[in-house]
Design an enzyme around this catalytic site. Structure first.
Site, PDB file in Angstrom:
ATOM      1  N   GLY A 101      17.338  -8.706   6.294  1.00  0.00           N
ATOM      2  CA  GLY A 101      18.065  -7.962   5.276  1.00  0.00           C
ATOM      3  C   GLY A 101      17.200  -7.460   4.133  1.00  0.00           C
ATOM      4  N   GLU A 102      17.773  -6.570   3.353  1.00  0.00           N
ATOM      5  CA  GLU A 102      17.157  -6.025   2.144  1.00  0.00           C
ATOM      6  C   GLU A 102      17.856  -6.656   0.932  1.00  0.00           C
ATOM      7  OE1 GLU A 102      15.704  -4.614  -0.995  1.00  0.00           O
ATOM      8  OE2 GLU A 102      14.681  -3.836   0.792  1.00  0.00           O
ATOM      9  N   SER A 137       7.459  -3.602  -0.480  1.00  0.00           N
ATOM     10  CA  SER A 137       7.077  -3.258   0.895  1.00  0.00           C
ATOM     11  C   SER A 137       6.749  -1.776   0.944  1.00  0.00           C
ATOM     12  CB  SER A 137       8.224  -3.600   1.857  1.00  0.00           C
ATOM     13  OG  SER A 137       8.436  -4.989   1.901  1.00  0.00           O
ATOM     14  N   LEU A 138       5.498  -1.450   0.736  1.00  0.00           N
ATOM     15  CA  LEU A 138       5.074  -0.057   0.625  1.00  0.00           C
ATOM     16  C   LEU A 138       4.749   0.543   1.997  1.00  0.00           C
ATOM     17  CD1 LEU A 138       4.423   2.246  -1.333  1.00  0.00           C
ATOM     18  CD2 LEU A 138       2.095   1.366  -1.490  1.00  0.00           C
ATOM     19  N   HIS A 139       3.731   0.010   2.654  1.00  0.00           N
ATOM     20  CA  HIS A 139       3.396   0.315   4.049  1.00  0.00           C
ATOM     21  C   HIS A 139       2.902   1.736   4.319  1.00  0.00           C
ATOM     22  CE1 HIS A 139       5.231  -3.504   4.595  1.00  0.00           C
ATOM     23  NE2 HIS A 139       6.476  -3.071   4.521  1.00  0.00           N
ATOM     24  N   CYS A 149       6.231 -12.371  10.304  1.00  0.00           N
ATOM     25  CA  CYS A 149       6.755 -11.233   9.536  1.00  0.00           C
ATOM     26  C   CYS A 149       7.173 -10.100  10.474  1.00  0.00           C
ATOM     27  CB  CYS A 149       5.670 -10.746   8.579  1.00  0.00           C
ATOM     28  SG  CYS A 149       6.181  -9.374   7.546  1.00  0.00           S
TER      29      CYS A 149
END
Length: 343
Positions: free
Chosen positions: A159-160, A214-216, A338
């Site tokens: 989830g966020e 969480s850029l990524h 992760c």
């Protein structure tokens, strides 16, 4: 219908018990049994009068979750828990032991609406938000089952979290309360893909907890490929909100960056990331970059980068002055690393 007692704040608990409990110290005793002594039934609360125990049992539900499955990694000792809620929905938490601390990675939703393409949770259909009690109970059940004290909490499970702040924020109050779980703010990390309004709201609460972004990706095209549902926020907007959080709190910020072979693991991407973070003021000891080599998931064409590529990416960032860690995958043999939590 019984009320789920873990969903209640201390003031709500007092209000619900005002007709049964006249002494404040009884409330303190109830809180101690639930959060410190980790009672599994109200009958265990031996210093409460029998009548009060019966009243609690008749009016409140102490636990709502059950442990459906428990898998322990043969590699590093991490434990993946599958929980079943009262409506039969399933979600996960991961117990992460180490020599000095015991952390837990917990979920905030059943499924995930963000649907990151590299994450198994994102491939699980979003069903609903977890309640405040369901968030907290993950910690209580794991502590009871492992016979260990949890000292760190990561909101990095299914989830966020920032799409469920109405329950996550009260859960944080319980987790941090000295009368309840008493886990320090510096040992709590709240992760988000970048909900700008949510970052501002958490900043306003002045909790002092750590924030993980969480850029990524380093540009919008790259990010859209990895996070198709980016919720309408640009990288610049996310960075500005994160910069404000960093500037106005004493909390550490972590920039999470998953590395996927031939997608975002090039030297050029590493240099772009360094320029981006420098531009927004993240060249500071209070900010660090976590590099996460992709952990394989079902039905994905993505591949992890080689160690040589990971080291090169890390060294470019370090040469630019950034604090960089490569996150060591835990629980890969049980699907607990992760990005691997999903149904």
């Amino acid at each position: 219908m019984k009320k789920y007692i873990l969903d209640l704040s201390i003031s709500q608990l007092k209000n619900n018990l005002k007709h049964f409990v006249k002494q404040d110290y009884r409330i303190e005793q109830i809180l101690e049994w639930i959060y410190v002594k980790k009672a599994t039934t109200f009958d265990e609360c031996s210093n409460l009068p029998k009548g009060l125990r019966d009243t609690l049992d008749a009016n409140f539900l102490l636990h709502s979750l059950t442990i459906l499955k428990k898998e322990k990694s043969a590699i590093d000792g991490s434990v993946r828990y599958t929980f079943k809620a009262s409506d039969n929905r399933r979600f996960f938490a991961v117990f992460l032991p180490s020599k000095k601390t015991n952390s837990i990675c917990i979920s905030s939703q059943v499924g995930c609406p963000v649907a990151c393409s590299f994450c198994y949770s994102g491939k699980t259909r979003f069903i609903r938000n977890l309640t405040k009690g369901e968030i907290v109970e993950q910690i209580l059940l794991v502590e009871n089952d492992m016979k260990e004290t949890i000292t760190g909490v990561l909101f990095m499970g299914m989830g966020e979290p920032f799409l469920n702040l109405e329950n996550v924020l009260p859960a944080l109050t319980t987790i941090m309360s000295k009368k309840q779980l008493n886990i320090g703010k510096r040992h709590i990390t709240l992760s988000t893909v970048g909900l700008v309004g949510g970052i501002k709201k958490v900043l306003e609460k002045n909790l002092g907890i750590r924030l993980a972004i969480s850029l990524h990706a380093v540009d919008e095209k790259q990010r859209k490929k990895l996070i198709p549902n980016n919720l309408g926020f640009s990288i610049s907007e996310i960075m500005l909100a994160a910069k404000s959080y960093l500037k106005n709190t004493n909390a550490r910020i972590t920039i999470e960056f998953i590395l996927i072979k031939d997608i975002n693991d090039s030297s050029a991407t590493a240099h772009k990331l360094a320029r981006l973070l420098r531009k927004f003021g993240f060249l500071t000891p209070s900010a660090q970059i976590n590099l996460i080599p992709f952990n394989p998931i079902e039905k994905s064409t993505f591949l992890p980068p080689t160690q040589i590529v990971v080291d090169r990416f890390k060294n470019i960032l370090k040469m630019n002055g950034f604090i960089v860690n490569v996150r060591k995958a835990k629980g890969t043999d049980i699907g607990a690393a992760c990005g691997q939590l999903g149904l």
